[in-house]
Write a protein that holds these residues in place. Structure first.
Motif, PDB file in Angstrom:
ATOM      1  N   CYS A  94       0.759  -1.201   0.073  1.00 50.93           N
ATOM      2  CA  CYS A  94      -0.097  -0.035   0.130  1.00 50.93           C
ATOM      3  C   CYS A  94       0.893   1.159  -0.101  1.00 50.93           C
ATOM      4  O   CYS A  94       1.845   1.093   0.554  1.00 50.93           O
ATOM      5  CB  CYS A  94      -0.953  -0.121   1.156  1.00 50.93           C
ATOM      6  SG  CYS A  94      -0.105  -0.281   2.865  1.00 50.93           S
ATOM      7  N   ASN A  95       0.236   2.339  -0.520  1.00 48.21           N
ATOM      8  CA  ASN A  95       1.061   3.598  -0.621  1.00 48.21           C
ATOM      9  C   ASN A  95       0.217   4.628  -1.262  1.00 48.21           C
ATOM     10  O   ASN A  95      -1.069   4.497  -1.225  1.00 48.21           O
ATOM     11  CB  ASN A  95       2.377   3.351  -1.533  1.00 48.21           C
ATOM     12  CG  ASN A  95       3.372   4.231  -1.000  1.00 48.21           C
ATOM     13  OD1 ASN A  95       3.436   5.181  -0.817  1.00 48.21           O
ATOM     14  ND2 ASN A  95       4.941   3.431  -0.835  1.00 48.21           N
ATOM     15  N   ALA A  96       0.857   5.716  -1.340  1.00 47.10           N
ATOM     16  CA  ALA A  96       0.095   6.996  -2.040  1.00 47.10           C
ATOM     17  C   ALA A  96      -0.406   6.748  -3.581  1.00 47.10           C
ATOM     18  O   ALA A  96       0.202   5.953  -4.078  1.00 47.10           O
ATOM     19  CB  ALA A  96       0.909   8.178  -1.685  1.00 47.10           C
ATOM     20  N   VAL A  97      -1.291   7.421  -3.824  1.00 49.05           N
ATOM     21  CA  VAL A  97      -1.576   7.660  -5.178  1.00 49.05           C
ATOM     22  C   VAL A  97      -1.772   9.142  -5.315  1.00 49.05           C
ATOM     23  O   VAL A  97      -2.049   9.894  -4.303  1.00 49.05           O
ATOM     24  CB  VAL A  97      -2.876   6.916  -5.645  1.00 49.05           C
ATOM     25  CG1 VAL A  97      -2.616   5.509  -5.548  1.00 49.05           C
ATOM     26  CG2 VAL A  97      -4.110   7.548  -4.877  1.00 49.05           C
ATOM     27  N   ALA A 103       0.131   6.512 -10.084  1.00 51.19           N
ATOM     28  CA  ALA A 103       0.900   5.933  -8.854  1.00 51.19           C
ATOM     29  C   ALA A 103       1.674   7.151  -8.279  1.00 51.19           C
ATOM     30  O   ALA A 103       2.093   8.129  -8.914  1.00 51.19           O
ATOM     31  CB  ALA A 103       1.912   4.998  -9.744  1.00 51.19           C
ATOM     32  N   ALA A 104       1.923   6.937  -7.034  1.00 56.07           N
ATOM     33  CA  ALA A 104       2.692   7.891  -6.252  1.00 56.07           C
ATOM     34  C   ALA A 104       3.467   6.963  -5.046  1.00 56.07           C
ATOM     35  O   ALA A 104       3.342   5.977  -4.996  1.00 56.07           O
ATOM     36  CB  ALA A 104       1.927   9.082  -5.807  1.00 56.07           C
ATOM     37  N   THR A 105       3.945   7.747  -4.184  1.00 56.16           N
ATOM     38  CA  THR A 105       4.562   6.979  -2.933  1.00 56.16           C
ATOM     39  C   THR A 105       4.975   8.232  -2.052  1.00 56.16           C
ATOM     40  O   THR A 105       5.113   9.449  -2.303  1.00 56.16           O
ATOM     41  CB  THR A 105       5.851   6.493  -3.465  1.00 56.16           C
ATOM     42  OG1 THR A 105       6.569   6.063  -2.085  1.00 56.16           O
ATOM     43  CG2 THR A 105       6.895   7.559  -3.870  1.00 56.16           C
ATOM     44  N   PHE A 106       4.500   7.786  -0.709  1.00 52.27           N
ATOM     45  CA  PHE A 106       4.922   8.530   0.667  1.00 52.27           C
ATOM     46  C   PHE A 106       6.550   8.685   0.714  1.00 52.27           C
ATOM     47  O   PHE A 106       7.108   9.357   1.695  1.00 52.27           O
ATOM     48  CB  PHE A 106       4.144   7.970   1.603  1.00 52.27           C
ATOM     49  CG  PHE A 106       2.871   8.094   1.826  1.00 52.27           C
ATOM     50  CD1 PHE A 106       1.928   7.217   1.715  1.00 52.27           C
ATOM     51  CD2 PHE A 106       2.291   9.446   1.805  1.00 52.27           C
ATOM     52  CE1 PHE A 106       0.521   7.319   1.696  1.00 52.27           C
ATOM     53  CE2 PHE A 106       1.024   9.824   1.768  1.00 52.27           C
ATOM     54  CZ  PHE A 106      -0.032   8.783   1.613  1.00 52.27           C
TER      55      PHE A 106
END
Length: 119
Positions: A94-97, A103-106
């Motif tokens: 799990c991570n950011a969007v 797609a993205a990431t913290f």
């Protein structure tokens, strides 16, 4: 940000499983978040996302079978997976969007949780 995915395991094709993602520091209700997976020899891919406003998007490969949701009180993100098939075998994260559900990431990914689907 710490994200701990759990709930993976070994399941037979056609079965169901629910993954959980416990978040610390951030509130899942206030962030755009998603589930990703990485199968052996393949790049990590975004398969489901949910905005803080509740809008969702799914990859074609899981649409109609997987459902992303969250429990704001528990600060947990979920992925309900039904009608599993061997192609769903992967490590799930799990991570950011982004607000557009891309797609993205913290900044970090954590260990993920392994799902293995047997035929």
């Amino acid at each position: 940000v710490q994200l701990q995915a759990s709930g993976g395991g070994l399941v037979q094709a056609g079965g169901s499983l629910r993954l959980s993602c416990a978040a610390s520091v951030i509130a899942v209700s206030a962030n755009d978040m998603g589930w990703y997976r990485q199968a052996p020899g393949k790049p990590r891919e975004l398969i489901a996302g949910i905005t803080h406003g509740g809008r969702t998007r799914y990859a074609d490969s899981v649409k109609g079978r997987f459902t992303i949701s969250r429990d704001n009180a528990k600060n947990i993100l979920y992925l309900q997976m039904n009608s599993l098939n061997v192609e769903d075998t992967a490590v799930y994260y799990c991570n950011a969007v982004t607000p557009r559900l891309t797609a993205a990431t913290f900044g970090s990914w954590g260990q993920g949780t392994q799902l293995t689907v047997s035929s």
